[in-house]
Scaffold this active site. Structure first.
Site, PDB file in Angstrom:
ATOM      1  N   SER A  67      -9.199 -30.221  19.520  1.00 17.92           N
ATOM      2  CA  SER A  67      -9.243 -30.511  18.093  1.00 17.92           C
ATOM      3  C   SER A  67      -8.808 -31.929  17.728  1.00 17.92           C
ATOM      4  CB  SER A  67      -8.400 -29.465  17.368  1.00 17.92           C
ATOM      5  OG  SER A  67      -8.601 -29.544  15.996  1.00 17.92           O
ATOM      6  N   ARG A 520       7.982 -32.846  15.413  1.00 16.15           N
ATOM      7  CA  ARG A 520       7.538 -33.379  14.120  1.00 16.15           C
ATOM      8  C   ARG A 520       8.699 -33.376  13.127  1.00 16.15           C
ATOM      9  NH1 ARG A 520       2.036 -33.684  14.921  1.00 16.15           N
ATOM     10  NH2 ARG A 520       1.069 -31.921  15.972  1.00 16.15           N
TER      11      ARG A 520
HETATM   12  C1  G16 Z   1      -3.804 -26.842  15.191  1.00 13.50           C
HETATM   13  C2  G16 Z   1      -3.601 -25.545  14.454  1.00 13.50           C
HETATM   14  C3  G16 Z   1      -3.053 -25.821  13.070  1.00 13.50           C
HETATM   15  C4  G16 Z   1      -1.784 -26.650  13.192  1.00 13.50           C
HETATM   16  C5  G16 Z   1      -2.036 -27.908  14.027  1.00 13.50           C
HETATM   17  C6  G16 Z   1      -0.773 -28.664  14.334  1.00 13.50           C
HETATM   18  O1  G16 Z   1      -4.746 -27.607  14.499  1.00 13.50           O
HETATM   19  O2  G16 Z   1      -4.826 -24.856  14.369  1.00 13.50           O
HETATM   20  O3  G16 Z   1      -2.803 -24.605  12.444  1.00 13.50           O
HETATM   21  O4  G16 Z   1      -1.328 -27.024  11.942  1.00 13.50           O
HETATM   22  O5  G16 Z   1      -2.604 -27.552  15.266  1.00 13.50           O
HETATM   23  O6  G16 Z   1       0.095 -27.809  15.006  1.00 13.50           O
HETATM   24  P1  G16 Z   1       1.450 -28.329  15.637  1.00 13.50           P
HETATM   25  O7  G16 Z   1       2.190 -28.983  14.502  1.00 13.50           O
HETATM   26  O8  G16 Z   1       2.130 -27.113  16.156  1.00 13.50           O
HETATM   27  O9  G16 Z   1       1.097 -29.351  16.684  1.00 13.50           O
HETATM   28  P2  G16 Z   1      -5.966 -28.247  15.262  1.00 13.50           P
HETATM   29  O10 G16 Z   1      -6.802 -28.845  14.174  1.00 13.50           O
HETATM   30  O11 G16 Z   1      -5.407 -29.248  16.215  1.00 13.50           O
HETATM   31  O12 G16 Z   1      -6.611 -27.071  15.948  1.00 13.50           O
END
Ligand code: G16
Length: 547
Positions: A67, A520
């Site tokens: 992603s 974060r």
């Molecule tokens: C993924 C999840 C999201 C989340 C993001 C960041 O997004 O699907 O729900 O908000 O990661 O997550 P973290 O803060 O735990 O790194 P994506 O767009 O990367 O699939």
């Protein structure tokens, strides 16, 4: 189990051995790390997808993507029968498989135990749908998932290059015999584009009668150099009379997610590279697999303004409330908004106190928001990062249908109910979807006759800052209360509380990322200077207490 299957698994494991000392957990969005150390986990995920399919007697999706992460990363996540994220109880099996030694006997024993426990057989029918994003590493990784699943007699549907939300949608369509839509990419575009056209053509016709012909809405989109660029071309082809989309960062020049994409724009609160802010009234960024969306524009004083996931919650909730009121259905349905700790305090305040819609806060990760949204007839969920959608219950859908058919209702009531019915078809209810959310947003702005400035001025955000902090072991940070408070390391929360108390409207929290090897930090306060200072002070404390 058959010796032949065991032999094939042995061969696959020898080809893609588990690197020594590696620990990989099923995180916010599945397994995600550097692509070159991922092949071995793809074997395990292929096996797990197959077992899940046998148990659910339904097709299970496996999406290969990292992603918003950089090109050198990749990942995989499983999709459950109705297009939702893998049930969390199965993350335990995923983690167990991940932690097993790279030894065929150990792995085989675990599989046999699991199959007995789950009451399935090697020859039970199973189907796994696979798709991947544009990363160079994706075809190889998807092939390993395929080979592993086939060892357990699984039928594979390989959709190759797709956005993540398209695969979620396709799995749902396949499993409900195409009641939700046709199980192909063409079916996906047909559904959302037809609904969009229906909703806004009538409105544009009325506007045309009063103020002359309306030109197509103009948008410039940063596609993060990812899969979304290819798919946006279809939208352009289908809807060019209503929407003129110019695609930037289409993968022909820059690198995936590098200084571009929704995550970059949200994090740094500035325009991406590769998209000159010139004469477009509206700009958007999507991310590498097209499940997140952020809007922005430049005002007459050349100031940059961003509209993030919180803004979508407010916009979508306003539109849906209006239609429910016009259709006289408001009192019969339960609507709620689901956010995470990243939601700007002003948005929560506006939704609860001005719109009178209840807000629930859950931990980060679409899987948590989606689950909570099921508690409502209309569950609107968006993470601040632009990832989200709306869920409509069967109860709501039948009430809307009955209202449309009820001849005793006024034309205005029935029109509002029909508009709601069509709007539901633009939404991808399986997961957050940048393309579907883009069409839904444009339809709402058109129907509410709202400019992007008008949308922005619904409320004022509190200034906020997000930081990524690299520490030696991010698991040292542990949180509670939907990630709003830290319980480890000791004293971190006390320090955060003390710092926050010094700032007017101050709020801050710290959490380990589930998709990147970082922590974060989020901070908000009355001024940008204060929000920046608070975030930086918290960063120093985090670094100090995790040395
Ligand atoms: C993924 C999840 C999201 C989340 C993001 C960041 O997004 O699907 O729900 O908000 O990661 O997550 P973290 O803060 O735990 O790194 P994506 O767009 O990367 O699939």
């Amino acid at each position: 189990m058959s010796e032949f299957a065991k032999e094939k698994l042995t061969t696959l494991m020898l080809e893609y051995p588990k690197p020594s000392g590696i620990i990989l957990g099923y995180g916010t969005a599945g397994f995600r790390t550097r692509a070159d150390i991922l092949p071995w986990i793809m074997i395990r995920i292929g096996l797990l997808a197959s077992l899940r399919s046998k148990v659910k007697k339904a097709c299970i999706g496996a999406m290969i993507t990292a992603s918003h992460n950089p090109e050198h990363d990749n990942g995989v996540k499983l999709i459950d029968p109705y297009g939702e994220m893998l049930d969390q109880s199965w993350e335990v099996y995923a983690n167990n498989l991940s932690s097993l030694d790279d030894n065929i006997h150990v792995l085989w024993d675990y599989l046999e135990t699991l199959m007995t426990q789950l009451n399935v057989q090697l020859n039970d029918k199973s189907t796994v749908a696979i798709a991947y994003d544009t990363r160079q590493s994706s075809p190889l990784l998807s092939n390993i998932v395929k080979n592993a699943a086939e060892i357990l007699n699984t039928n594979i549907m390989n959709f190759e290059l797709m956005t993540t939300p398209q695969l979620h949608y396709t799995v749902r369509c396949y499993n409900d015999n195409e009641l939700y839509g046709s199980c192909t990419e063409a079916g996906y575009f047909d559904k959302i584009c037809t609904a969009f056209r229906k909703l806004i053509e009538a409105r544009r016709y009325n506007l045309c009668m009063t103020s002359g012909a309306k030109p197509a809405e103009q948008l410039a989109i940063d596609a993060a150099n990812g899969i979304g660029a290819q798919k946006l071309v279809y939208l352009n082809q289908r809807l060019s009379d209503l929407l003129t989309i110019e695609i930037f960062n289409d993968g022909t020049k820059g690198h995936l997610n590098e200084k571009c994409g929704a995550d970059y724009v949200k994090l740094y609160q500035k325009a991406p590279d590769g998209l000159p802010l010139t004469n477009y009234p509206k700009y958007c960024s999507i991310d590498g697999d097209a499940d997140r969306l952020i809007y922005y524009f430049i005002d007459e004083n050349q100031r940059f303004h961003m509209l993030d996931g919180d803004r979508f919650s407010v916009l979508f909730a306003s539109f849906i409330s209006n239609k429910l009121k016009e259709a006289k259905l408001m009192d019969q349905v339960k609507m709620g908004v689901i956010q995470t700790a990243y939601a700007n305090g002003s948005s929560t305040n506006y939704i609860v106190n001005t719109m009178n819609v209840p807000v629930a806060c859950v931990p980060t990760g679409v899987k948590h928001l989606h689950h909570k949204a099921l508690d409502y007839d209309i569950g609107i969920y968006f993470e601040a990062n632009g990832h989200g959608t709306v869920l409509f219950s069967d109860n709501l859908k039948s009430k809307v249908k009955a209202a449309i058919e009820d001849q005793n209702r006024t034309d205005e009531e029935r029109l509002a109910a029909s508009q709601l019915r069509v709007f539901i078809d633009i939404i991808n209810e399986t997961v957050g979807d940048a393309l579907a959310d883009l069409l839904a947003t444009e339809a709402i702005l058109c129907l509410m006759n709202l400019s992007i400035e008008g949308w922005l001025h619904l409320y004022n955000d509190l200034p906020q800052r997000q930081l990524k902090v690299a520490i030696k072991d991010r698991t040292m940070i542990q949180t509670t209360d939907a990630e709003r408070r830290c319980i480890a390391p000791a004293h971190l929360q006390d320090c955060i509380d003390e710092l926050v108390s010094k700032y007017s409207s101050g709020r801050s929290f710290v959490r380990p990322s589930g998709t990147e090897d970082i922590v974060r930090v989020y901070a908000e306060a009355t001024t940008q200077v204060d929000a920046d200072k608070l975030a930086d002070d918290i960063r120093k404390i985090v670094e100090e207490l995790t040395k």
